[in-house]
Design an enzyme around this catalytic site. Structure first.
Site, mmCIF file in Angstrom:
data_model
loop_
_atom_site.group_PDB
_atom_site.id
_atom_site.type_symbol
_atom_site.label_atom_id
_atom_site.label_comp_id
_atom_site.label_asym_id
_atom_site.label_seq_id
_atom_site.Cartn_x
_atom_site.Cartn_y
_atom_site.Cartn_z
ATOM 1 N N HIS A 1 -2.055 10.963 14.342
ATOM 2 C CA HIS A 1 -1.434 10.717 12.942
ATOM 3 C C HIS A 1 -2.345 11.320 11.845
ATOM 4 O O HIS A 1 -1.904 11.160 10.602
ATOM 5 C CB HIS A 1 -1.315 9.104 12.608
ATOM 6 C CG HIS A 1 -2.620 8.566 12.201
ATOM 7 N ND1 HIS A 1 -3.495 7.930 13.158
ATOM 8 C CD2 HIS A 1 -3.053 8.176 11.071
ATOM 9 C CE1 HIS A 1 -4.706 7.435 12.833
ATOM 10 N NE2 HIS A 1 -4.286 7.440 11.350
HETATM 11 C C1 UD1 Z 1 -2.626 5.210 6.965
HETATM 12 C C2 UD1 Z 1 -4.123 5.560 6.553
HETATM 13 C C3 UD1 Z 1 -4.693 5.918 7.799
HETATM 14 C C4 UD1 Z 1 -4.674 4.866 8.672
HETATM 15 C C5 UD1 Z 1 -3.121 4.814 9.009
HETATM 16 C C6 UD1 Z 1 -2.858 3.840 10.167
HETATM 17 C C7 UD1 Z 1 -4.483 6.085 3.973
HETATM 18 C C8 UD1 Z 1 -5.114 7.638 3.452
HETATM 19 N N1 UD1 Z 1 -4.488 6.591 5.508
HETATM 20 O O1 UD1 Z 1 -2.340 6.632 7.421
HETATM 21 O O2 UD1 Z 1 -6.258 5.989 7.230
HETATM 22 O O3 UD1 Z 1 -5.352 5.293 9.939
HETATM 23 O O4 UD1 Z 1 -2.492 4.440 8.030
HETATM 24 O O5 UD1 Z 1 -1.786 4.032 10.785
HETATM 25 O O6 UD1 Z 1 -4.507 5.342 3.791
HETATM 26 N N2 UD1 Z 1 5.665 5.414 7.065
HETATM 27 C C9 UD1 Z 1 6.810 4.886 7.708
HETATM 28 N N3 UD1 Z 1 6.747 3.509 7.830
HETATM 29 C C10 UD1 Z 1 5.664 2.902 7.644
HETATM 30 C C11 UD1 Z 1 4.712 3.499 6.926
HETATM 31 C C12 UD1 Z 1 4.638 4.813 6.878
HETATM 32 O O7 UD1 Z 1 7.570 5.673 7.931
HETATM 33 O O8 UD1 Z 1 5.684 1.458 7.884
HETATM 34 C C13 UD1 Z 1 5.708 7.050 7.196
HETATM 35 C C14 UD1 Z 1 5.789 7.354 5.552
HETATM 36 O O9 UD1 Z 1 6.912 8.383 5.601
HETATM 37 C C15 UD1 Z 1 4.693 7.729 5.065
HETATM 38 C C16 UD1 Z 1 3.897 8.309 6.220
HETATM 39 O O10 UD1 Z 1 4.342 7.357 7.336
HETATM 40 O O11 UD1 Z 1 4.829 8.673 4.124
HETATM 41 C C17 UD1 Z 1 2.340 8.161 6.266
HETATM 42 O O12 UD1 Z 1 2.217 6.597 5.785
HETATM 43 P P1 UD1 Z 1 0.775 6.384 4.926
HETATM 44 O O13 UD1 Z 1 0.730 5.169 4.941
HETATM 45 O O14 UD1 Z 1 1.055 7.268 3.963
HETATM 46 O O15 UD1 Z 1 -0.452 6.837 5.683
HETATM 47 P P2 UD1 Z 1 -0.737 6.857 7.235
HETATM 48 O O16 UD1 Z 1 -0.340 8.120 7.727
HETATM 49 O O17 UD1 Z 1 0.123 5.726 8.201
#
Ligand code: UD1
Length: 374
Positions: free
Chosen positions: A204
């Site tokens: 991820h």
């Molecule tokens: C985040 C953390 C990372 C952690 C990870 C665990 C930061 C910078 N990154 O990364 O350190 O290891 O979480 O999973 O804070 N999305 C969904 N549903 C959700 C959540 C996210 O669809 O419930 C999608 C969204 O489109 C989003 C993308 O996943 O843009 C990334 O989510 P985000 O929370 O920005 O960062 P992670 O990649 O999950």
């Protein structure tokens, strides 16, 4: 005594659950504040339920967006919460954007900040999490470190003395607590796999998954490295968005099984009986070490070097040759080979909670030395 515990994203739930329970056991009123950085059922509610975390008093609805958006929205939401409820301290965990946002809001509001899982450093500032770690540690009144190397990192940055406590790894408290339940679940069987005859893959990190070609190549390399085993790939939403359907269908004839993200206990069940794990996650490097399953970390660095020196983790990098070579070594290492890491003993939540109480007592003049001796 009242403490706010900020959670935001999947790994935060796993880390804070033992601390929340231990705070409550000490008579502290622990209020869960959910930033809402992760909001899908499978990334959030399922974890709250699996881990018996009290339902959040408030959800700030931060959601997805740029780093600036997630950090700023957390600052605004946490600031409002702190002004209204004035807890004695706020606990933030790990290294996600909301962690840093919560620390900034707490420090500015004059509420003592406690960082759970402090002091980890990858020394790679291109990782968003590294910036979050550094800022959070420097703003925290109390840094709760999982390992000796983390304490040393903090000392190098001038964070020493009463601001630092080595408490061990709360994520491992959760693992040890849920181990038997996870073992009984036999998720691998439900997926049609044979125990110890499959690999688990998770990806991820933006550096691995935000380029469709790179992630497709990585998946193909992992399939090669894991031969002859099947590869189960629970896909994080970020990864699912980027991985072209063609990359998956090209592998469909092979041994790749892409599935939805799993809840905590199901995923642990999958890890327990895996022959090898490939990941770019931080927590999984720790979990596989305690379970004794070889782990190949698909990154060029790790902020968790203890999982290499004392655990089962191997740094595989992201290039094909290096992943193949390191995987070979990992598969040749003793298996299963559970490791004991100092203070990763299931009691970290209790040690952490005591330190939080000690901090608040010290700040409010309610210090009771007899209690602290225990
Ligand atoms: C985040 C953390 C990372 C952690 C990870 C665990 C930061 C910078 N990154 O990364 O350190 O290891 O979480 O999973 O804070 N999305 C969904 N549903 C959700 C959540 C996210 O669809 O419930 C999608 C969204 O489109 C989003 C993308 O996943 O843009 C990334 O989510 P985000 O929370 O920005 O960062 P992670 O990649 O999950």
């Amino acid at each position: 005594m009242r403490v706010a515990v900020l959670v935001a994203a999947r790994p935060n739930f796993v880390k804070t659950a033992p601390l929340i329970r231990a705070l409550e056991a000490l008579g502290v009123d622990a209020t869960v504040v959910h930033a809402g950085q992760h909001y899908d059922n499978v990334m959030s509610e399922a974890f709250l339920r699996d881990l018996d975390i009290p339902w959040p008093a408030v959800n700030l609805g931060v959601g997805s967006g740029s780093h600036g958006h997630q950090t700023a929205a957390t600052i605004l939401g946490v600031e409002q919460f702190l002004c209204e409820s004035t807890p004695d301290a706020i606990v933030v965990a790990g290294d996600v954007n909301a962690t840093m946002g919560g620390a900034i809001a707490g420090a500015k509001a004059g509420i003592p900040v406690v960082h759970l899982e402090a002091g980890l450093r990858s020394f790679d500032r291109s990782m968003p999490e590294e910036i979050n770690r550094v800022v959070t540690d420097h703003l925290s009144h109390l840094c709760l470190a999982p390992s000796r190397d983390a304490v040393e990192n903090l000392a190098r940055e001038g964070i020493i003395g009463e601001r630092v406590a080595l408490v061990g790894n709360c994520m491992i408290d959760t693992l040890l607590e849920k181990l038997e339940e996870a073992r009984a679940r036999r998720v691998w069987e439900k997926l049609g796999l044979r125990a110890e005859k499959y690999a688990v893959l998770t990806l991820h990190r933006p550096s691995n998954v935000d380029d469709a070609n790179k992630i497709a190549e990585l998946v193909q390399t992992v399939l090669e490295a894991a031969t002859p085993f099947d590869v189960v790939f629970p896909m994080h939403p970020r990864t699912a968005k980027m991985l072209r359907p063609s990359a998956i269908s090209a592998s469909r004839s092979s041994r790749l099984m892409s599935i939805e993200p799993l809840g905590y206990i199901d995923f642990l069940s999958l890890l327990i009986s895996a022959r090898i794990v490939f990941t770019d996650s931080g927590g999984i490097q720790e979990e596989t070490s305690v379970l004794g399953v070889p782990c190949v970390t698909l990154r060029n660095n790790t902020e968790r070097p203890i999982t290499i020196s004392l655990g089962t983790n191997h740094l595989g990098g992201t290039r094909r040759e290096s992943i193949l070579q390191v995987s070979k070594e990992a598969l040749e290492s003793p298996y299963p080979n559970p490791k004991t890491i100092p203070l990763w003993d299931g009691k970290s939540g209790t040690r952490a909670a005591r330190k939080v109480v000690e901090l608040i007592e010290g700040l409010t003049g309610r210090h009771n030395w007899e209690d602290l001796q225990q």
